[in-house]
Design an enzyme around this catalytic site. Sequence first.
Site, mmCIF file in Angstrom:
data_model
loop_
_atom_site.group_PDB
_atom_site.id
_atom_site.type_symbol
_atom_site.label_atom_id
_atom_site.label_comp_id
_atom_site.label_asym_id
_atom_site.label_seq_id
_atom_site.Cartn_x
_atom_site.Cartn_y
_atom_site.Cartn_z
ATOM 1 N N HIS A 53 -1.137 0.091 -9.937
ATOM 2 C CA HIS A 53 -1.778 -0.873 -9.035
ATOM 3 C C HIS A 53 -2.218 -2.137 -9.799
ATOM 4 O O HIS A 53 -3.400 -2.474 -9.865
ATOM 5 C CB HIS A 53 -2.977 -0.230 -8.322
ATOM 6 N N ARG A 106 0.851 -1.187 0.000
ATOM 7 C CA ARG A 106 0.000 0.000 0.000
ATOM 8 C C ARG A 106 0.890 1.240 0.000
ATOM 9 O O ARG A 106 1.884 1.301 0.751
ATOM 10 C CB ARG A 106 -0.900 0.034 1.245
ATOM 11 N N GLU A 158 -4.511 7.299 -5.155
ATOM 12 C CA GLU A 158 -4.548 6.628 -6.468
ATOM 13 C C GLU A 158 -5.713 7.134 -7.291
ATOM 14 O O GLU A 158 -6.832 7.184 -6.772
ATOM 15 C CB GLU A 158 -4.641 5.111 -6.268
HETATM 16 N N1 LIG Z 1 -0.601 -4.429 -5.285
HETATM 17 C C1 LIG Z 1 -1.603 -5.265 -5.260
HETATM 18 O O1 LIG Z 1 -2.367 -5.363 -6.201
HETATM 19 C C2 LIG Z 1 -1.797 -6.140 -4.058
HETATM 20 C C3 LIG Z 1 -2.304 -7.433 -4.206
HETATM 21 C C4 LIG Z 1 -2.475 -8.214 -3.073
HETATM 22 C C5 LIG Z 1 -2.147 -7.705 -1.842
HETATM 23 N N2 LIG Z 1 -1.723 -6.431 -1.730
HETATM 24 C C6 LIG Z 1 -1.361 -5.871 -0.448
HETATM 25 O O2 LIG Z 1 -0.246 -6.581 0.043
HETATM 26 C C7 LIG Z 1 -0.241 -6.572 1.455
HETATM 27 C C8 LIG Z 1 -0.046 -7.980 1.972
HETATM 28 O O3 LIG Z 1 -1.108 -8.813 1.567
HETATM 29 P P1 LIG Z 1 -1.182 -10.307 2.125
HETATM 30 O O4 LIG Z 1 -2.276 -10.973 1.410
HETATM 31 O O5 LIG Z 1 0.158 -10.919 2.133
HETATM 32 O O6 LIG Z 1 -1.634 -10.004 3.620
HETATM 33 P P2 LIG Z 1 -1.351 -10.907 4.888
HETATM 34 O O7 LIG Z 1 -2.279 -10.444 5.925
HETATM 35 O O8 LIG Z 1 -1.330 -12.335 4.529
HETATM 36 O O9 LIG Z 1 0.135 -10.491 5.310
HETATM 37 C C9 LIG Z 1 0.467 -9.279 5.920
HETATM 38 C C10 LIG Z 1 1.577 -9.564 6.911
HETATM 39 O O10 LIG Z 1 2.029 -8.313 7.403
HETATM 40 C C11 LIG Z 1 2.364 -8.517 8.752
HETATM 41 N N3 LIG Z 1 2.458 -7.266 9.461
HETATM 42 C C12 LIG Z 1 1.470 -6.572 10.108
HETATM 43 N N4 LIG Z 1 1.991 -5.478 10.676
HETATM 44 C C13 LIG Z 1 3.311 -5.471 10.369
HETATM 45 C C14 LIG Z 1 4.372 -4.578 10.674
HETATM 46 N N5 LIG Z 1 4.183 -3.484 11.410
HETATM 47 N N6 LIG Z 1 5.592 -4.870 10.212
HETATM 48 C C15 LIG Z 1 5.811 -5.988 9.483
HETATM 49 N N7 LIG Z 1 4.847 -6.862 9.169
HETATM 50 C C16 LIG Z 1 3.615 -6.598 9.602
HETATM 51 C C17 LIG Z 1 1.295 -9.437 9.262
HETATM 52 O O11 LIG Z 1 1.720 -10.103 10.433
HETATM 53 C C18 LIG Z 1 1.108 -10.379 8.107
HETATM 54 O O12 LIG Z 1 1.924 -11.538 8.263
HETATM 55 C C19 LIG Z 1 -1.551 -5.928 1.846
HETATM 56 O O13 LIG Z 1 -1.318 -4.554 2.095
HETATM 57 C C20 LIG Z 1 -2.405 -6.061 0.629
HETATM 58 O O14 LIG Z 1 -3.398 -5.093 0.581
HETATM 59 C C21 LIG Z 1 -1.516 -5.646 -2.824
HETATM 60 O O1 LIG Z 2 -5.503 -5.566 -1.826
HETATM 61 C C1 LIG Z 2 -5.584 -6.116 -2.913
HETATM 62 O O2 LIG Z 2 -6.202 -7.184 -3.080
HETATM 63 C C2 LIG Z 2 -4.854 -5.529 -4.044
HETATM 64 O O3 LIG Z 2 -4.359 -4.288 -3.744
HETATM 65 C C3 LIG Z 2 -5.618 -5.535 -5.315
HETATM 66 O O4 LIG Z 2 -6.444 -4.421 -5.444
HETATM 67 P P1 LIG Z 2 -7.396 -4.331 -6.730
HETATM 68 O O5 LIG Z 2 -8.445 -5.362 -6.536
HETATM 69 O O6 LIG Z 2 -7.959 -2.952 -6.707
HETATM 70 O O7 LIG Z 2 -6.547 -4.620 -7.893
#
Ligand SMILES: NC(=O)c1ccc[n+]([C@@H]2O[C@H](COP(=O)([O-])OP(=O)(O)OC[C@H]3O[C@@H](n4cnc5c(N)ncnc54)[C@H](O)[C@@H]3O)[C@@H](O)[C@H]2O)c1
Ligand SMILES: O=C(O)[C@H](O)COP(=O)(O)O
Length: 613
Positions: free
Chosen positions: A349, A301, A330
């Site tokens: 994104h 994020r 965004e």
């Molecule tokens: N760019 C995209 O399109 C996209 C896609 C999927 C996920 N994401 C983002 O990626 C991130 C991770 O997703 P995920 O599915 O792995 O989530 P998840 O909940 O499986 O993993 C997140 C991890 O972060 C850890 N965490 C929490 N606070 C923390 C801190 N202060 N320092 C270090 N670690 C910490 C948690 O313990 C957890 O293990 C989220 O922000 C999600 O929104 C983005």
């Molecule tokens: O948190 C998520 O699942 C990702 O950031 C993906 O976001 P989007 O569905 O808007 O692509």
Amino acid sequence: MAIAPSKCFLSPKALTDRPSILPFPAKSPSSLSFTSSRSNFPIQTLRKSLDPAKISTLPVEIHAATSSEAKPTILVSEKLGEAGLEVLRSFADVDCSYSLSQEDLLARIPLCDALIVRSGTQVTREVFEAAKGRLRVVGRAGVGIDNVDLQAATEHGCLVVNAPTANTVAAAEHGIALMAAMARNVAAADASMKAGKWQRNKYVGVSLVGKTLAVMGFGKVGSEVARRAKGLGMHVIAHDPYAPSDRARAIGAELVSFDEAISTADFISLHMPLTPTTSKVFNDETFGKMKKGVRIINVARGGVIDEDALVRALDNGTVAQAALDVFTVEPPSKDSKLVQHENVTVTPHLGASTKEAQEGVAIEIAEAVVGALNGELAATAVNAPMVPAEVLSELAPYVVLAEKLGRLAVQLVAGGSGIKGVKVVYSSARDPDDLDTRLLRAMITKGIVEPISSVFVNLVNADYTAKQRGLRISEERVSHDGSPEVPLDSIQVHLGNVESKFAGAMADAGEIIVEGRVKDGIPHLTLVGSFSVDVSLEGNIILCRQVDQPGMIGKVGNILGSSNVNVSFMSVGRTAARKQAIMAIGVDEEPTKETLKKIGEVPAVEEFVFLKL
Ligand SMILES: NC(=O)c1ccc[n+]([C@@H]2O[C@H](COP(=O)([O-])OP(=O)(O)OC[C@H]3O[C@@H](n4cnc5c(N)ncnc54)[C@H](O)[C@@H]3O)[C@@H](O)[C@H]2O)c1
Ligand SMILES: O=C(O)[C@H](O)COP(=O)(O)O
């Protein structure tokens, strides 16, 4: 929308098919005031543990739709995979409006039972307020729920579900793609060639093999990134205060402190959620602790980075390069210094944007939303306790009992005495850890609050509603010498420091007490005050306190019979022979005032109360 609250009988099959239970149980007709803004469609109370032969005769409250109009409406405000839309269309009217302004969203939301979003729709408090109670589920087709005001959702009794797993690999692959593209200047070299140049010396990159990668946030995406980076020959360390070290060890990553991670890494890849703790955790101070020339990848994020500080760190060379998929706002402004920086590679994104991930996410969220609208508790509920299906199934009759006891207890309170303290006593042969009472507590709250307010209580907002109303609900366990196979022997609801309109319901301690048990799968009232009774909790109940003497059942029964009120059960509990007794009478119909008056005029009857279940 015209909906008729009606009592129906569910077939045994309908009751046993789905091991699921009511996050949105409909109000019972007795207390129900439908408004046109909340549509209702079949929400069933499961009684899986019952003998099907008996189930078929159990009345189950269903708010049956009078016409096809009763189909729920689901607004999908961002592009969703076709397979998910098909699941939704088979169940609901689906409104795909992909470019709604916030104003349009506010105008449309009162017509919707569910809303499905990705990260581009801001589901703010205003959205929940504008929904006027109709919106029951928000589905986030993806992981991050930072665009949904969870507190407001909970306050409005709206369930939020997400699709946490289907885009994990896509996000991890995008992180790796960005890291490699950044290290080898792929995007800049591509742009340069398309501009007619051939700049082999300008775009000399750095290698990944042998470099240290710090994975910040070792959850689903972080651990997949770590796995892939190991395959590229990188040394992987990780920081995550909540991750188990054995999971990291299994992947070959070492869990280290925040400072150690950022000060030793050549590449830092961000995978933590955006929370108040992680907001701008990468700032001037933390960039200052990094190795000079570090490279940063962010597919988590935007808000975890102070973007102005990152521009400064890029300008002074602390950070050699950054690859960013996500931004604080965004889309970012067109003249964003960060986006335009020559050492920054950006994508809009795209982490979750693969065909495979989007189909997976769409199906995952569509099934969760349809399930929730059907009365199932979604496994991916974000703002409600997740109760496993087996637990739901075995607790089902106790859930019905809990609500009815709450509903009875509150009707016994004399007008004017506010309820503050509620004590629930569970008698069980089970170890306390093997009995999850959250659902029962929620249903007792529902039973107590709904008859005296216009609030719609469900598993999502029960604790919040109780707190808002200053209702303290304490729970006690009493161990019972029975079989642990049976989850509960009895449930008692005590309302403290209140006066009762039926003195017989007050126990010695000055509390109203009602107790119930489940017998053959059917909830029974078994104690009122200090009087044992036994009446099944169906229809309505008349409680009479009288002098214990022969002929009372006949007299009261005659009055009811001659008024065409059908008696389903009668039970008498007494303290001692010929002293005080309580008669509990189950009645199918609501007696008229005249009939009730006649009961009150029977000489031995000292008090009576009519209670709706
Ligand atoms: N760019 C995209 O399109 C996209 C896609 C999927 C996920 N994401 C983002 O990626 C991130 C991770 O997703 P995920 O599915 O792995 O989530 P998840 O909940 O499986 O993993 C997140 C991890 O972060 C850890 N965490 C929490 N606070 C923390 C801190 N202060 N320092 C270090 N670690 C910490 C948690 O313990 C957890 O293990 C989220 O922000 C999600 O929104 C983005
Ligand atoms: O948190 C998520 O699942 C990702 O950031 C993906 O976001 P989007 O569905 O808007 O692509």
